[in-house]
Scaffold this active site. Structure first.
Site, mmCIF file in Angstrom:
data_model
loop_
_atom_site.group_PDB
_atom_site.id
_atom_site.type_symbol
_atom_site.label_atom_id
_atom_site.label_comp_id
_atom_site.label_asym_id
_atom_site.label_seq_id
_atom_site.Cartn_x
_atom_site.Cartn_y
_atom_site.Cartn_z
ATOM 1 N N HIS A 122 0.815 -1.211 0.000
ATOM 2 C CA HIS A 122 0.000 0.000 0.000
ATOM 3 C C HIS A 122 0.850 1.263 0.000
ATOM 4 O O HIS A 122 0.600 2.180 0.775
ATOM 5 C CB HIS A 122 -0.924 0.017 1.226
ATOM 6 C CG HIS A 122 -1.861 -1.123 1.301
ATOM 7 N ND1 HIS A 122 -2.474 -1.507 2.494
ATOM 8 C CD2 HIS A 122 -2.331 -1.979 0.362
ATOM 9 C CE1 HIS A 122 -3.269 -2.548 2.270
ATOM 10 N NE2 HIS A 122 -3.193 -2.849 0.983
ATOM 11 N N PRO A 123 1.867 1.397 -0.867
ATOM 12 C CA PRO A 123 2.694 2.608 -0.826
ATOM 13 C C PRO A 123 1.918 3.829 -1.312
ATOM 14 O O PRO A 123 1.183 3.771 -2.301
ATOM 15 C CB PRO A 123 3.847 2.274 -1.784
ATOM 16 C CG PRO A 123 3.260 1.292 -2.744
ATOM 17 C CD PRO A 123 2.304 0.472 -1.927
#
Length: 586
Positions: free
Chosen positions: A523-524
């Protein structure tokens, strides 16, 4: 869940030939009447430079870019070009919901990035899969549809993202979605279908909910309700039992329009500027150089890893770093590539005293039955995410907001090492997994170019567990899972711990184990953060790059803060609203 050696996405390794016989999967590719250039096509005159003109050029056909392409072209007046570095996404493993295990190490569909070694994570390099195909990472993710919690977006607004508070965001979600109940009842008219699969989950999940009830922890029917705190069955973005990414839901119909062009296999070299205005995109495809010119705007939707790198390689970023790579700075902006945030998570594995999904999918005939059921009904384990249950929780009473996201999966599996055939096999005995991820980490990292060549791998420095608060959150999440595992409901389900036994850990051991085994939950966000102050952000609340005309960034890189859960839904929401902002200026 998290990307560690024993926690890749589940892949049941179906009998040879069975996938190709599952009717309907072939449309995972993106056909249409709009102009499409395939990745494998080559033009005559190698090295020749072609120039084309469009109103809007979107770089990246992923979760955000696909939404934008549809909405910006819908009125028929604007010529839209989408440049995608990957291929068309024809693999049936993309369309098959449980098939994402097959894409986890597939270099044809996955950039297979790695982070720099991190001392805080026992010196390990994190594996960072990112989608290398039409659909982007939304084509290879686990499909959990999580809007985020209301305070996530109020925090965006407080951080300078004016107009992105919960009231506005909620209305945008409602326009984007169609909610589908187990009986087929539909609510809403948006292109993204959010499927309630509570009637299909494995029966062993009942023990998880019994454990929550035993502890007095909350439950909710819908994680995406504004008060959606508590244990739940995860809703997923599928339609008719198939992955309904924004590429399928939005880009596919957009390509039926003559004013839309998709070019795959297009690797962007740099952006071209006329003074302070972005005017063209230079890219390579099939050994030939091309220049695409934008009459209105260029929109970067290449994701939190690549969008900041495209800015940097084009001269927008930290000036000293750019000069070190021989790039003349156009605009000195230290925040391009900064503010990197991500979720870290960990799995705990247990042998079970009753059948789980392992019993259905490990035997050969179980695989055959699952494939036949899916082919005939579009139901069953192949139509689901491996992440069946979970929810948002407060690790301690009295906290203002939930601080942990949990997962409960009715399956355990072992994986082949990276670089070998990418198969994740269900174990030949019953088992289950419980996992957690701290929802709002406070550590901040960076993503930068590693050289002036656009093909050079990114320099990913997550800076994990850099704050005392983040380390305390790890212990709090471990203790929460420990309490759940100590209930009578789950004690009766456990035959034994498979590896590290969470039930016997103290605080120090929980943190030590997390450092050794945790991994990104993929989930960057945040590397081109949104804000009003050019000295503290990269884009303004209209997603325009500060100090540059004709250039926006529309993807998860603009999030000021990571949302509390999975980030694909808020990325699509952001793109939907961005289209309103863009069209409102025409």
């Amino acid at each position: 869940m998290p990307g560690r050696e024993k926690s890749k996405a589940l892949d049941i390794d179906l009998p040879q030939g069975s996938v190709g016989k599952l009717s309907g999967l072939a449309f995972s590719g993106i056909p249409g009447r709009g102009r499409i250039c395939n990745a494998g096509a080559r033009s005559k005159g190698k090295g020749r430079r072609n120039v084309t003109d469009h109103d809007y050029i979107i770089v990246g056909a992923g979760s955000a870019g696909s939404v934008l392409a549809d909405r910006l072209s819908a009125n028929g007046r604007h010529r839209v070009l989408i440049l995608e570095a990957g291929g068309r996404g024809r693999s049936p493993w993309i369309a098959l919901p449980l098939g994402y295990g097959k894409t986890f190490f597939d270099e044809r569909l996955n950039w297979k990035y790695e982070a720099e070694p991190e001392e805080a994570l026992d010196g390990r390099r994190g594996y960072w899969p990112r989608g290398k195909t039409v659909g982007g990472s939304g084509a290879i993710n686990a499909m959990v549809y999580a809007r985020g919690l209301p305070h996530d977006f109020d925090d965006w607004e407080a951080a300078g993202a004016t107009g992105w508070g919960w009231s506005t965001v909620r209305a945008t979600y409602e326009a984007l979605e169609t909610q589908v109940s187990p009986d087929g009842t539909r609510r809403g008219s948006g292109p993204i279908t959010v499927q309630d699969v509570s009637d299909q989950i494995h029966p062993v999940n009942r023990h998880y909910f019994a454990a929550l009830d035993e502890l007095g922890l909350p439950r909710t029917d819908d994680l995406n309700d504004p008060s959606g705190e508590g244990g739940t069955v995860y809703r997923i973005n599928t339609a008719g039992g198939l992955r309904n990414s924004s590429a399928r839901a939005c880009l596919k119909p957009a390509l039926k329009r003559p004013n839309v062009t998709l070019v795959t296999g297009a690797l962007v070299d740099r952006l071209e500027f006329d003074g302070s205005r972005a005017v063209a995109v230079h890219y390579r495809r099939g050994g030939q150089s091309h220049v695409a010119r934008a009459g209105r705007e260029i929109i970067l939707s290449a994701g939190a890893v690549t969008s900041p790198r495209l800015l940097q390689i084009s001269g927008i970023g930290p000036a000293d770093m750019l000069r070190q790579h021989g790039i003349t700075p156009l605009r000195d902006c230290a925040h391009v590539g900064g503010n990197l945030q991500d979720h870290l998570g960990i799995n705990y594995y247990f042998r079970a005293t009753e059948p789980t999904l392992n019993n259905d999918l490990a035997p050969f005939m179980g695989k055959v039955r699952a494939a036949l059921r899916f082919a005939l009904t579009r139901r069953g384990p192949l139509s689901l995410s491996v992440n069946q249950c979970g929810g948002y929780f407060r690790s301690k009473p009295g906290q203002n907001h939930p601080d942990q996201q949990l997962y409960f999966n009715p399956v355990t599996y072992t994986t082949t090492p990276a670089g070998t055939r990418s198969v994740v096999r269900p174990d030949p005995f019953p088992g289950f997994i419980i996992s957690f991820q701290p929802s709002r980490p406070t550590s901040r990292g960076r993503i930068d170019i590693s050289g002036p060549n656009p093909e050079a791998p990114p320099l990913i420095q997550p800076n994990s567990l850099a704050t005392e608060e983040d380390r305390a959150q790890v212990i709090a999440g471990g203790r929460l899972c420990q309490r759940i595992m100590s209930t009578a409901a789950l004690t009766a389900l456990v035959e034994s711990a498979m590896y590290q036994d969470l039930r016997t850990m103290d605080d120090a051991t929980i943190l030590e184990d997390f450092r050794k085994r945790c991994g990104t939950v993929f989930h960057p966000v945040g590397t081109c953060r949104m804000g009003c102050d050019p000295a503290q952000s990269v884009v303004d609340p209209q997603l325009r790059v500060h100090g540059v005309k004709g250039l926006r960034v529309v993807d998860a890189s603009v999030f000021p803060n990571v949302t509390s859960g999975n980030t694909n839904a808020p990325t699509m929401m952001l793109a939907w609203r961005a289209a309103d902002l863009i069209l409102g200026e025409v």
